[in-house]
Structures are given as C-alpha cells and as structure tokens.
Motif scaffolding. Structure first.
Motif, PDB file in Angstrom:
ATOM      1  N   HIS A  65      40.009  43.533   6.197  1.00  0.00           N
ATOM      2  CA  HIS A  65      40.026  44.541   7.275  1.00  0.00           C
ATOM      3  C   HIS A  65      38.469  44.937   7.350  1.00  0.00           C
ATOM      4  N   GLN A 116      35.870  45.148  10.545  1.00  0.00           N
ATOM      5  CA  GLN A 116      36.176  46.344  11.370  1.00  0.00           C
ATOM      6  C   GLN A 116      35.220  47.386  10.834  1.00  0.00           C
ATOM      7  N   ALA A 171      32.218  48.677  13.683  1.00  0.00           N
ATOM      8  CA  ALA A 171      32.313  50.290  13.751  1.00  0.00           C
ATOM      9  C   ALA A 171      30.766  50.414  13.662  1.00  0.00           C
ATOM     10  N   GLU A 220      32.704  53.685  22.081  1.00  0.00           N
ATOM     11  CA  GLU A 220      33.085  52.247  21.222  1.00  0.00           C
ATOM     12  C   GLU A 220      33.285  52.761  19.811  1.00  0.00           C
ATOM     13  N   GLU A 274      36.496  54.455  19.135  1.00  0.00           N
ATOM     14  CA  GLU A 274      37.437  53.669  19.081  1.00  0.00           C
ATOM     15  C   GLU A 274      37.565  52.597  17.782  1.00  0.00           C
ATOM     16  N   ASN A 275      36.756  52.124  17.394  1.00  0.00           N
ATOM     17  CA  ASN A 275      36.624  51.434  16.048  1.00  0.00           C
ATOM     18  C   ASN A 275      36.748  52.055  14.995  1.00  0.00           C
ATOM     19  N   GLU A 334      38.424  54.671  14.673  1.00  0.00           N
ATOM     20  CA  GLU A 334      39.979  55.117  14.458  1.00  0.00           C
ATOM     21  C   GLU A 334      40.481  53.980  13.937  1.00  0.00           C
ATOM     22  N   GLU A 335      40.403  52.671  14.374  1.00  0.00           N
ATOM     23  CA  GLU A 335      41.001  51.662  13.641  1.00  0.00           C
ATOM     24  C   GLU A 335      40.660  51.467  12.209  1.00  0.00           C
ATOM     25  N   LEU A 336      39.203  51.740  11.918  1.00  0.00           N
ATOM     26  CA  LEU A 336      38.785  51.647  10.668  1.00  0.00           C
ATOM     27  C   LEU A 336      39.316  52.685   9.643  1.00  0.00           C
ATOM     28  N   LYS A 337      39.637  53.860  10.048  1.00  0.00           N
ATOM     29  CA  LYS A 337      40.423  54.978   9.315  1.00  0.00           C
ATOM     30  C   LYS A 337      41.740  54.657   9.103  1.00  0.00           C
ATOM     31  N   TYR A 338      42.407  53.866   9.809  1.00  0.00           N
ATOM     32  CA  TYR A 338      43.859  53.447   9.668  1.00  0.00           C
ATOM     33  C   TYR A 338      43.942  52.622   8.318  1.00  0.00           C
ATOM     34  N   CYS A 339      42.850  51.772   8.105  1.00  0.00           N
ATOM     35  CA  CYS A 339      42.716  50.939   7.062  1.00  0.00           C
ATOM     36  C   CYS A 339      42.212  51.549   5.997  1.00  0.00           C
TER      37      CYS A 339
END
Length: 316
Positions: free
Chosen positions: A61, A64, A68, A76, A79-80, A82-87
């Motif tokens: 990952h 990502q 970011a 942008e 958005e990126n 938030e996806e990064l914090k999920y991983c």
C-alpha cells in the motif's frame, strides 16, 4: 547539536519560508525546534515510507503514501490521506526525500572524525556544484533544463484546454478540460490547482490563460517565463553556485576568539548501554542486504546444521 545550529544560524537566517528536511531522530528535531523555531520542519518522505513498510508490514500500500505526499490540492490530499489512514492508522506526516538522497551520498563518511566529515562533504558537494554549473552554463537556456522540461510538458498539456472569461476581467480566467475546472488569477499569480502557487512555474491552466491574453505570438512565449519564478533562471542558478566551498583548515591555522577559548563546553549526558560496540552502520534505504551465512553439513550437503550436530551422521 545546538552549538552547531547556532553557528549555522549566523549564515542561514531563521525565517518562515525556510524549510528544514531531516529524518525522525528526536535529538535533531528538538535542536531544530529550539534554534530554528520559525522555520518549517519536515521529514524525509523516503525514510518515512521505509519505516511504514518495515514497521506496519504494508508494503503493497506504499503507493498510496507517495500519492498523498505529492498532491497539490487540499481536496485530493484529504481523499488520498483517508485511504492512507485506513491502511496505516498511525500515519500523520507528509514529507520529501531530500534527506535520504543526501545520506546515501555520504554513506562512507559516517565513520570519519568530525573535521574530515565536513571536508568530505564540502568536497563532494563542490564537485557536484561544478558539474551542474558546467551543465547549465553549456545549455544557454533562459531556464534551467529541469524547469524547461516542466514548462514544455505543461505547454503541451494546455493545448487540450479551453477557457472562459465570464466577468470580462482581464487577468481572471476559468479553464476547463480533462474533467477539471481551474480558476486562474494572473494578477495574483495563483491557480486553484495550487501547482502554480507552490512550484512557482506556469502550470497548464496558467499557460492556457496566458495564450488567451497574449495570443500565440512572441508575447505568449515571453509571458511563460515572466510568470514563472526567477529562481528557475539559468542566470540565478549560476550565480548561486558560483562561489567556492571552503574546507576546514588544520587546527593549527584556526583563528579562535579569546572568549571562545575560555568557554568550557560540557558534553551532553550520555547513558552507555552494556553491549558490544556497534562498528557497522545500520543499512539505510536502498542499500543491499546480504543474507546471513548459514551452517551447512559437509556430509549430507544440507543447510541448517553442521557436521558435528548432524543427527543422521550420529545415528550412523
């Protein structure tokens, strides 16, 4: 560290537009926060990415993280991110990879005495300065080659864009194309994509606006350079790297003020750990790791044990 930074502060002024890039070593961070309190402190992107890969075990990952870290607009980034914090739940810093690049160049100097380290750094950076100076001076361009390439790519991208000036204001345009709507203000030299604001080079939206204002003639070509920062000019680059980098002279030739000679500097508190002295440096980012040598049985030619501990040999 504080004394070194205090001396550096007499040369490099502490101001809000100064950016300091370093790794996550706590002593460096504390020293910079005390001495350079007005400057922006950032971490090395490459170093932080490797820490995420090794500690979080989510190397698949990492793309990502880099996406970011390199975006320009806040939307942008959010958005990126938030996806990064999920991983990576513990991620909260974005940086650049300047520090890791410099560390890889100075890998051999880590074991040198301090004076030799500075001389070696001055020698290597001086060689790189002379090499780049000759390269830029030989091109005879208005801008340095890397900035010239960015302008050329942005100019090509601007050909597919179209703009509108609904209010009739000369220096304000709305640019459409590629699913993006950008607002450009030539007077304030800003664009809603934020590339023009941060990099200070005419982005594709700015170039489309300049074409609408000046046409396709010479005025448009000159305006591309005029609306970009002068720090990218070849003349500015050559002026910056025209001075020589002096090495540290022998201690016998030092001219030290009397008040400095009388000053006693106590070493920082140090708590030595009871373990063997570390001789080899820790492998950095991008270094090759050699696999550890494993024992091999000389009788059955298998790894993992020696001849003296071979269970098959003992049975026979």
């Amino acid at each position: 560290m504080d004394l070194l930074l205090q001396k550096m502060k007499s040369i490099v002024e502490d101001k809000p537009d100064l950016c300091v890039i370093f790794d996550r070593h706590i002593s460096i961070a504390n020293a910079f926060s005390r001495v350079y309190s007005r400057a922006h402190h950032g971490l090395c992107m490459r170093n932080l990415a490797e820490n995420l890969r090794l500690n979080q075990h989510c190397g698949e990952h990492l793309y990502q993280f880099y996406v970011a870290a390199k975006v320009y607009s806040f939307d942008e980034f959010r958005e990126n991110f938030e996806e990064l914090k999920y991983c990576f739940p513990k991620v909260d810093v974005m940086t650049t990879n300047i520090t890791e690049s410099l560390n890889s160049v100075l890998m051999d100097e880590w074991e040198y005495p301090v004076s030799y380290i500075f001389n070696s750094i001055a020698k290597k950076i001086g060689e790189k300065f002379r090499e780049l100076y000759a390269y830029v001076d030989g091109k005879k361009n208005i801008f340095v080659p890397c900035a010239k390439k960015i302008l050329r790519d942005n100019k090509s991208a601007s050909d597919s864009l179209y703009m509108n000036n609904p209010n009739g204001v000369l220096d304000q345009y709305t640019v459409f194309g590629n699913g993006v709507t950008a607002k450009v203000n030539l007077l304030e030299r800003s664009c809603s994509c934020r590339k023009f604001n941060l990099v200070k080079i005419s982005c594709e939206h700015t170039m489309a606006s300049l074409r609408a204002k000046y046409g396709d003639g010479v005025g448009y070509g000159n305006s591309i350079y005029e609306y970009s920062s002068p720090i990218y000019k070849a003349s500015s680059y050559l002026l910056t790297y025209s001075k020589a980098i002096n090495v540290v002279p022998p201690e016998a030739e030092w001219n030290v003020p009397q008040e400095s000679l009388a000053t006693k500097i106590s070493p920082t508190p140090y708590n030595p750990k009871l373990r063997r002295k570390k001789v080899k440096c820790t492998k950095g980012v991008g270094e090759m790791f050699k696999s550890k040598r494993r024992n091999r049985c000389s009788i059955y030619k298998k790894s993992g044990h020696k001849r003296t501990t071979c269970s098959m040999a003992n049975k026979s």
